[in-house]
Design a protein around this motif. Structure first.
Motif, short mmCIF file in Angstrom:
data_model
loop_
_atom_site.label_atom_id
_atom_site.label_comp_id
_atom_site.label_asym_id
_atom_site.label_seq_id
_atom_site.Cartn_x
_atom_site.Cartn_y
_atom_site.Cartn_z
N ARG A 27 48.55 41.37 -55.17
CA ARG A 27 49.33 42.56 -54.80
C ARG A 27 50.18 43.06 -56.00
O ARG A 27 50.66 42.27 -56.81
CB ARG A 27 50.26 42.24 -53.62
CG ARG A 27 49.55 42.12 -52.29
CD ARG A 27 50.53 41.68 -51.22
NE ARG A 27 51.66 42.59 -51.07
CZ ARG A 27 51.71 43.62 -50.22
NH1 ARG A 27 50.68 43.86 -49.42
NH2 ARG A 27 52.78 44.38 -50.15
N GLU A 28 50.38 44.36 -56.04
CA GLU A 28 51.16 44.97 -57.12
C GLU A 28 52.62 44.53 -57.09
O GLU A 28 53.25 44.37 -58.14
CB GLU A 28 51.09 46.50 -57.02
CG GLU A 28 49.71 47.07 -57.38
CD GLU A 28 49.73 48.59 -57.39
OE1 GLU A 28 50.82 49.16 -57.20
OE2 GLU A 28 48.67 49.19 -57.62
N ASP A 29 53.16 44.33 -55.87
CA ASP A 29 54.58 43.94 -55.80
C ASP A 29 54.80 42.46 -56.11
O ASP A 29 55.94 42.00 -56.21
CB ASP A 29 55.18 44.28 -54.43
CG ASP A 29 54.36 43.77 -53.27
OD1 ASP A 29 53.30 43.16 -53.52
OD2 ASP A 29 54.76 43.98 -52.11
N VAL A 30 53.72 41.70 -56.28
CA VAL A 30 53.83 40.29 -56.67
C VAL A 30 53.68 40.14 -58.18
O VAL A 30 54.22 39.18 -58.77
CB VAL A 30 52.78 39.43 -55.92
CG1 VAL A 30 52.79 37.99 -56.42
CG2 VAL A 30 53.05 39.46 -54.42
N THR A 31 53.00 41.07 -58.81
CA THR A 31 52.77 41.01 -60.26
C THR A 31 54.07 40.84 -61.07
O THR A 31 54.15 39.99 -61.95
CB THR A 31 52.01 42.25 -60.74
OG1 THR A 31 50.73 42.31 -60.08
CG2 THR A 31 51.78 42.20 -62.25
N PRO A 32 55.13 41.64 -60.77
CA PRO A 32 56.39 41.44 -61.52
C PRO A 32 56.98 40.05 -61.32
O PRO A 32 57.60 39.50 -62.24
CB PRO A 32 57.31 42.52 -60.95
CG PRO A 32 56.41 43.54 -60.35
CD PRO A 32 55.23 42.78 -59.85
N LEU A 33 56.78 39.48 -60.12
CA LEU A 33 57.30 38.14 -59.86
C LEU A 33 56.57 37.11 -60.72
O LEU A 33 57.18 36.18 -61.25
CB LEU A 33 57.16 37.79 -58.38
CG LEU A 33 57.91 38.69 -57.39
CD1 LEU A 33 57.62 38.25 -55.95
CD2 LEU A 33 59.41 38.64 -57.66
#
Length: 473
Positions: A27-33
């Motif tokens: 997921r895109e919102d997990v990439t920064p994590l």
């Protein structure tokens, strides 16, 4: 026929709908994590979040589809990563009024000390190298000279805490021999540290003299034998016996020791280099006084009344300091470069006896005029009383030195009494304790007290913001 409950079926549907770890990692919102925390930690925490969610479904705590949606799982993951990445040892605002709070790290270090230590920590240092000769030196050189200078002793050394210093002295002077001590000095301090157990571990044979309330010089003299290794006097810093009492003075013990060729040790514990009597703290002798009285060795803490880092400082006669340093256990107890840097910088501040009261935070808190404490409490009260749902008032309070020092002595102080609408003081204390910054106060009745003798001016803004956050949870 009884109709079967639909709950097991609903549980199965929720379990089947749980997102997979691999899918969530894409997921895109997990990439920064992943970029910030690293793939391994994110994957590990994600599995833990999914396992916890699965257990919640099985226990019936999770019954709604929205609680297992990918976006919800990612929010839980982000919160879990923040908790895992936050340091366990974090900064605290101490509003308890206990200056040397053992559980909160005891002495607040002087700015000069931690700034100097940071400089040492970021690179190489002259830890065990003689700058003049270029040959190997002694790490004690960084503090031995100034410690001896300030205390009037012939020599000095340092280990990692005063308990270690006491053990080392007993082991060196009295292993396999007798150590004479007054019954009233068989102290126990925090963590079940007992003098009698320390003696046993040091291989010294304890010889108790006197009664609980009386130990005369003649009691010590009668106990001396050819197998006596030392006489030890312990400062009862964490309790007080009063009334029908009589204890041999250090001068009397020194006279006996000189005459019988037996070293006299004074375990001071807290250890102050300044006179605290002007502030009503009358039961704490100065290290210099004990050295002047003739004690062969005096040991005391670095992180109590001295206001420095955790350390056990030994000062006294050259021959006994030299023996301590040759003990095989000395290397196991020695201090690292950061402790030495902190201690050296703290000791240097004592060369200016007038300014040291402002430059060492422990002494500044002890000596701060009551009117200044009240002014800070009034300022904090103005901030907190303006918050919606908060009832605050400035009240008289009593602060303590703490750290096992001067247990019966109190310092007049002022606190801000806080009461939150529809919230118990325990709940409010819990929210402030678990917030950022973490804040510790004292509960009295139905209110939380924030003592301003241990709160700095810069802490006031942090308390204001933390309380606002606590009320919104």
């Amino acid at each position: 026929m009884r109709q079967k409950s639909g709950k097991p079926s609903a549980n199965r549907d929720l379990l089947r709908a749980l997102p997979q770890v691999g899918e969530l990692l894409e997921r895109e919102d997990v990439t920064p994590l992943v970029e910030f925390h690293g793939h391994e930690l994110v994957a590990h925490m994600l599995r833990a979040v999914i396992d916890s969610t699965r257990q919640g479904i099985l226990d019936g705590a999770i019954t709604e589809r929205r609680d297992i949606e990918p976006g919800t799982i990612v929010l839980k993951l982000s919160a879990a990563l923040n908790r895992a990445s936050a340091p366990n040892l974090c900064r605290v605002i101490n509003a308890t009024g206990v200056i040397l709070h053992t559980s909160l790290g005891r002495a607040v270090l002087p700015p000069e000390a931690w700034a100097g230590a940071a400089d040492i920590a970021r690179g190489y240092s002259m830890l065990e190298l003689n700058r003049e000769t270029g040959k190997r030196g002694d790490r004690d050189d960084h503090i031995a000279g100034i410690a001896a200078e300030l205390t009037g002793a012939e020599a000095a050394t340092v280990v990692n805490n005063n308990a270690a210093a006491t053990w080392l002295i007993l082991n060196e002077l009295a292993a396999g021999k007798e150590a004479i001590i007054a019954r009233a000095h068989m102290v126990e301090i925090g963590g079940s540290y007992r003098m009698m157990d320390v003696m046993k571990k040091s291989s010294a044979m304890m010889v108790e003299v006197g009664a609980t309330n009386k130990a005369k010089a003649s009691d010590y003299e009668k106990a001396l034998s050819e197998n006596t290794g030392c006489i030890i006097k312990v400062h009862t810093s964490n309790y007080k016996i009063s009334g029908f009492t009589e204890y041999a003075s250090l001068e009397e013990l020194v006279e006996i020791g000189r005459r019988r060729n037996v070293p006299v040790v004074y375990d001071l514990g807290a250890g102050s280099l300044v006179d605290l009597k002007p502030f009503g703290l009358v039961d704490e002798p100065m290290v210099q006084e004990l050295v002047k009285s003739g004690a062969d060795l005096v040991c005391f803490s670095g992180d109590k009344l001295l206001g420095g880092p955790q350390a056990g400082i030994c000062v006294g006669k050259k021959e006994y300091i030299a023996r301590l340093k040759k003990n095989q256990m000395f290397r196991m107890m020695r201090c690292d470069k950061i402790t030495l840097a902190l201690l050296e910088a703290t000791l240097r501040l004592y060369r200016d006896p007038k300014r040291v009261w402002q430059r060492v935070p422990t002494l500044a808190m002890i000596s701060e005029p009551l009117k200044d404490v009240k002014a800070r409490a009034t300022k904090l009260h103005g901030k907190l009383d303006a918050l919606k749902g908060v009832e605050a008032e400035v009240v008289e309070h009593e602060a303590f030195v703490g750290g096992g020092s001067l247990p019966t002595e109190k310092l007049a102080s002022y606190a801000v009494s806080v009461k939150a609408a529809e919230m118990s003081p325990d709940e409010l204390a819990s929210r402030l304790r678990t917030g950022t910054p973490s804040i510790f106060g004292r509960i009295a009745g139905d209110r939380l007290l924030l003592d301003c003798r241990t709160v700095s001016d810069s802490d006031c803004a942090g308390i204001d913001a933390a309380l606002s956050t606590a009320l919104m949870k």
